[in-house]
Design a protein around this motif. Structure first.
Motif, PDB file in Angstrom:
ATOM      1  N   THR A 222       0.478  30.199 -23.537  1.00  0.00           N
ATOM      2  CA  THR A 222       0.504  31.576 -24.015  1.00  0.00           C
ATOM      3  C   THR A 222       1.897  31.891 -24.531  1.00  0.00           C
ATOM      4  O   THR A 222       2.873  31.199 -24.205  1.00  0.00           O
ATOM      5  CB  THR A 222       0.104  32.553 -22.906  1.00  0.00           C
ATOM      6  N   ILE A 223       1.979  32.940 -25.340  1.00  0.00           N
ATOM      7  CA  ILE A 223       3.248  33.391 -25.904  1.00  0.00           C
ATOM      8  C   ILE A 223       3.570  34.745 -25.304  1.00  0.00           C
ATOM      9  O   ILE A 223       2.741  35.661 -25.331  1.00  0.00           O
ATOM     10  CB  ILE A 223       3.170  33.482 -27.438  1.00  0.00           C
TER      11      ILE A 223
ATOM     12  N   PRO B 230      11.987  35.988 -25.528  1.00  0.00           N
ATOM     13  CA  PRO B 230      10.762  35.314 -25.998  1.00  0.00           C
ATOM     14  C   PRO B 230      10.551  33.974 -25.280  1.00  0.00           C
ATOM     15  O   PRO B 230      11.491  33.213 -25.081  1.00  0.00           O
ATOM     16  CB  PRO B 230      11.019  35.103 -27.494  1.00  0.00           C
ATOM     17  N   LEU B 231       9.306  33.719 -24.934  1.00  0.00           N
ATOM     18  CA  LEU B 231       8.959  32.497 -24.211  1.00  0.00           C
ATOM     19  C   LEU B 231       7.642  31.931 -24.719  1.00  0.00           C
ATOM     20  O   LEU B 231       6.792  32.669 -25.228  1.00  0.00           O
ATOM     21  CB  LEU B 231       8.790  32.768 -22.706  1.00  0.00           C
ATOM     22  N   VAL B 232       7.459  30.650 -24.551  1.00  0.00           N
ATOM     23  CA  VAL B 232       6.147  30.020 -24.559  1.00  0.00           C
ATOM     24  C   VAL B 232       5.933  29.480 -23.159  1.00  0.00           C
ATOM     25  O   VAL B 232       6.825  28.839 -22.588  1.00  0.00           O
ATOM     26  CB  VAL B 232       6.047  28.895 -25.606  1.00  0.00           C
ATOM     27  N   ILE B 233       4.768  29.771 -22.571  1.00  0.00           N
ATOM     28  CA  ILE B 233       4.468  29.353 -21.195  1.00  0.00           C
ATOM     29  C   ILE B 233       3.205  28.505 -21.226  1.00  0.00           C
ATOM     30  O   ILE B 233       2.156  28.953 -21.707  1.00  0.00           O
ATOM     31  CB  ILE B 233       4.265  30.551 -20.252  1.00  0.00           C
ATOM     32  N   SER B 234       3.292  27.273 -20.729  1.00  0.00           N
ATOM     33  CA  SER B 234       2.116  26.400 -20.655  1.00  0.00           C
ATOM     34  C   SER B 234       1.767  26.151 -19.196  1.00  0.00           C
ATOM     35  O   SER B 234       2.652  26.062 -18.342  1.00  0.00           O
ATOM     36  CB  SER B 234       2.380  25.074 -21.367  1.00  0.00           C
TER      37      SER B 234
ATOM     38  N   TRP C 291       9.236  27.613 -21.959  1.00  0.00           N
ATOM     39  CA  TRP C 291      10.025  27.104 -23.078  1.00  0.00           C
ATOM     40  C   TRP C 291      10.820  28.251 -23.658  1.00  0.00           C
ATOM     41  O   TRP C 291      10.274  29.310 -23.994  1.00  0.00           O
ATOM     42  CB  TRP C 291       9.088  26.493 -24.125  1.00  0.00           C
ATOM     43  N   VAL C 292      12.153  28.043 -23.821  1.00  0.00           N
ATOM     44  CA  VAL C 292      13.044  29.128 -24.187  1.00  0.00           C
ATOM     45  C   VAL C 292      14.163  28.578 -25.060  1.00  0.00           C
ATOM     46  O   VAL C 292      14.506  27.394 -24.974  1.00  0.00           O
ATOM     47  CB  VAL C 292      13.626  29.795 -22.913  1.00  0.00           C
ATOM     48  N   HIS C 293      14.742  29.440 -25.895  1.00  0.00           N
ATOM     49  CA  HIS C 293      15.922  29.012 -26.651  1.00  0.00           C
ATOM     50  C   HIS C 293      17.090  28.851 -25.677  1.00  0.00           C
ATOM     51  O   HIS C 293      17.232  29.636 -24.733  1.00  0.00           O
ATOM     52  CB  HIS C 293      16.280  30.028 -27.742  1.00  0.00           C
ATOM     53  N   PRO C 294      17.952  27.831 -25.869  1.00  0.00           N
ATOM     54  CA  PRO C 294      19.055  27.604 -24.926  1.00  0.00           C
ATOM     55  C   PRO C 294      19.946  28.820 -24.693  1.00  0.00           C
ATOM     56  O   PRO C 294      20.507  28.974 -23.597  1.00  0.00           O
ATOM     57  CB  PRO C 294      19.841  26.461 -25.583  1.00  0.00           C
TER      58      PRO C 294
END
Length: 707
Positions: free
Chosen positions: A511-512, A522-526, A539-542
């Motif tokens: 999901t976003i 902002p994240l992407v979560i699996s 998942w995130v930008h550093p």
């Protein structure tokens, strides 16, 4: 001026890289040239010449392998940019690196790492001595490649004490110290003299003496120049007595201990510009040689110069070793993930993991405590070492359907699938997961940089219109795992109505969302993981990594390192490159035959995998081992006198209260319940009894991860 390529072999070629989103500057003399290569495609490049308007020489329509050549008509100051904004986790426009080849009229030494305090050129087949102050840095550079350099260091206040290889190996427990916890060279008093900060070669010698007159005499070359005599000449002015053979640390000398106990040597591994960077831990007298050997393979039969640079103690250099995507690719030093500023406050125990420094365990807990927290509660760990590739374009699906063993055409938007990538003969290149972000938009998450290279090669070979761009440096990720992970995460994540909430997210879906609310990070979560427990990967930008880590810890997640993660993945029957699989192992032999789709459509390795599945030679099995003695990766497995397999991973399970292992056995001896023995010592003198059992050893029905 534009040309197709640079092709002047009589000149010198200097190579540098422009990082995605960054700029580099350098000077060109009249007649010198540059070639800018966009290896991944779709990366713009701006060329700026001092006093002129910048020009766009490559743009977002550039195909993989596109290039631009510029020849300087006058002496010029040049700037090259690879423009691109930071990539949001749900986007795929990753700014990528550009390769720049500079054709020089004259040979240029490698660029300094900082302000040079002193520079010593050790001419081929000679030796030089020099002094270094405590805290200063010593860089030993192989200028032309494949040139060994013996290194000596003495306590400047007590010259009778110098580097001692035996003491160093004993205290460090390693053949050769590298950056990290085991980084120091000691003298016979067990006091450290130098600390290794960086190493771009990775293969050196700590076994034997520097070459001596006797070594050449015995080989039939009396009177040959040698490093020991050269050292004697360089050290005599300091009052150091000569020796027939100096026990030195030989950088770049490619020697290994063979299985039969012999010492074998081959050509040096080092490439032009490879170096070792050290920090002096006391005032030192040092000496370096350029090995004189031109009769054996040691220096490729051609001794060349060694360059030594000294940098002041005020400089600051990151620690790392070099990784290359392919043999001729750029060496990239070990880097810190975006989470490092947060994790480094909690531990100093880091391991080098596939090009990143990641925590092995945390000071306040330890591996077993962290393991238990994952099984009973919730943990957070840094998994940024995973490689990420954005696959886009009208033929993106066709490319992945060709390259991967799963049927990617069945993958829905928002779904994740686990898969393998194989060679034509069925051996595995990599394993990983694929996310589908859109009709022609995919993200491949895997372990090897080469996977991206392989995908680009396939696209070019088959004429497929697909881009494969490396987004590893744009996406860092943590793993939140454990039975309380959903409970902890759900209230922290905002998801829009078009995306599933954390509570709704199913296994192998993503999901976003954002952290904390509609305007949050902002994240992407699996809903994926590597532990066998209910869990998620975020998942995130550093640039936002520390804030994400802190939010998870403040909400109650316990930090967990790689040592505990390895225990968890073995219990869960999850495979690891170099252990359960390699390019000599197919997915069936690696225990992931389920990841090979039964489909008529061509994919790489299909025919070989069908033959292998019909006639299996080896099988991955679980072992339950009697007693508490340690078992290790590589231990042999026997039935009677015959070896029938090898242990691929092993551990002492805290929850099962016994030693367990994964092992690859001959298919004839892989029946459940069969008795085998694990060989210790020489494999025959001592045996540990074991039984073949079903794996995963823990939760074999995967009820916990599906919860």
């Amino acid at each position: 001026m534009n040309n197709s390529s640079l092709s002047r072999p009589t000149n010198y070629v200097d190579t540098l890289y422009v990082r995605g989103g960054a700029t580099v500057s350098f000077g060109l003399r009249k007649g010198e040239a540059i070639e800018v290569l966009d290896e991944q495609g779709a990366q713009p490049c701006e060329l700026s010449i001092a006093g002129e308007t910048p020009r766009l020489v490559l743009d977002e329509t550039s195909l993989p392998g596109a290039s631009f050549v510029f020849i300087a008509e006058i002496d010029s100051d040049i700037s090259l940019s690879a423009p691109g904004a930071p990539m949001l986790p749900h986007e795929q426009a990753a700014p990528t690196d550009l390769c720049v080849k500079i054709l020089r009229k004259e040979k240029a030494y490698p660029r300094p790492l900082g302000k040079v305090k002193a520079e010593i050129l050790v001419k081929a087949a000679t030796a030089s001595s020099y002094k270094v102050e405590e805290g200063d840095y010593i860089q030993v550079i192989d200028v032309d490649g494949q040139q060994c350099s013996d290194f000596l260091a003495f306590d400047a206040q007590a010259l009778e004490y110098g580097l001692d290889a035996t003491t160093t190996r004993t205290l460090g427990g390693r053949i050769y110290p590298g950056p990290g916890l085991y980084s120091k060279f000691f003298d016979e008093r067990m006091l450290p003299l130098v600390e290794v900060i960086r190493d771009t070669c990775g293969r050196h010698d700590m076994f034997a003496l520097a070459c001596s007159a006797k070594s050449y005499d015995d080989a039939g070359y009396p009177g040959h120049a040698n490093c020991s005599d050269n050292f004697n000449a360089a050290l005599v002015e300091h009052g150091i007595a000569p020796r027939l053979g100096w026990p030195a640390i030989n950088f770049f000398f490619n020697t290994q201990l063979a299985a039969d106990g012999s010492i074998v040597a081959d050509e040096a591994w080092s490439r032009p510009g490879d170096y070792v960077l050290m920090r002096a831990m006391r005032d030192l007298l040092c000496a370096n040689s350029s090995c004189a050997d031109d009769v054996f393979t040691t220096n490729g039969y051609n001794p060349t110069d060694i360059l030594v640079r000294i940098y002041d103690k005020s400089e600051s250099f990151s620690k790392g070793i070099a990784h290359r995507m392919t043999p001729n690719a750029e060496p990239r030093l070990t880097r810190e993930s975006g989470f490092h500023p947060a994790t480094s406050k909690l531990t100093r125990n880091y391991i080098e993991s596939n090009g990143f420094w990641l925590p092995e365990c945390f000071t306040a807990s330890g591996p077993v405590d962290e393991y238990v927290a994952c099984r009973e509660n919730v943990v957070v760990s840094d998994l940024s070492t995973l490689r990420k590739f954005e696959i886009t374009g009208p033929d993106a699906e066709n490319l992945l359907a060709l390259a991967l063993t799963r049927n990617i055409r069945k993958l829905s938007i928002g779904q994740v699938v686990y898969t393998a990538m194989c060679y034509e003969h069925g051996g595995m290149i990599d394993d990983g997961t694929v996310m589908r972000l859109g009709p022609n938009n995919f993200r491949f998450i895997c372990g090897s940089d080469y996977s991206g290279v392989r995908l680009r090669e396939l696209a070019a070979e088959r004429g497929l219109r697909a881009f494969v761009r490396n987004s590893t440096d744009q996406l860092n990720n943590i793993s939140l795992q454990g039975p309380r992970s959903r409970e902890l995460l759900a209230p922290l994540i905002f998801t829009p109505p078009t995306q599933p909430s954390i509570s709704e997210l199913k296994w192998f879906r993503f999901t976003i969302g954002r952290l904390g609310g509609p305007q949050g990070i902002p994240l992407v979560i699996s809903r994926t993981g590597y532990t066998g427990e209910l869990g998620y990967e975020l998942w995130v930008h550093p640039s936002n990594a520390v804030a994400l880590w802190n939010a998870m810890v403040e909400a109650g997640a316990q930090p967990m390192g790689f040592a505990a993660l390895d225990m968890l993945r073995i219990e869960a029957g999850l495979i690891l490159a170099g252990h359960e699989f390699s390019d000599e192992t197919d997915p069936y032999e690696a225990g992931i035959g389920f990841a090979v789709a039964d489909r008529e459509e061509e994919f790489i390795g299909r025919d070989a995998l069908r033959r292998r599945a019909a006639n299996p030679l080896r099988k991955l099995v679980g072992l339950a081992i009697e007693g508490g003695e340690p078992v290790h990766h590589g231990d042999c497995v026997h039935v009677g006198r015959a070896q029938v397999g090898v242990v691929t991973s092993a551990m002492r399970s805290p929850v099962l209260h016994q030693s367990i292992a994964l092992a690859r056995l001959d298919a004839y001896h892989a029946e459940l319940g069969a008795a085998v023995e694990i060989g210790k010592l020489d494999g025959q003198q001592k045996r540990l009894s074991a039984k073949i059992v079903r794996f995963p050893h823990y939760d074999p029905e995967k009820t916990r991860v599906r919860a």
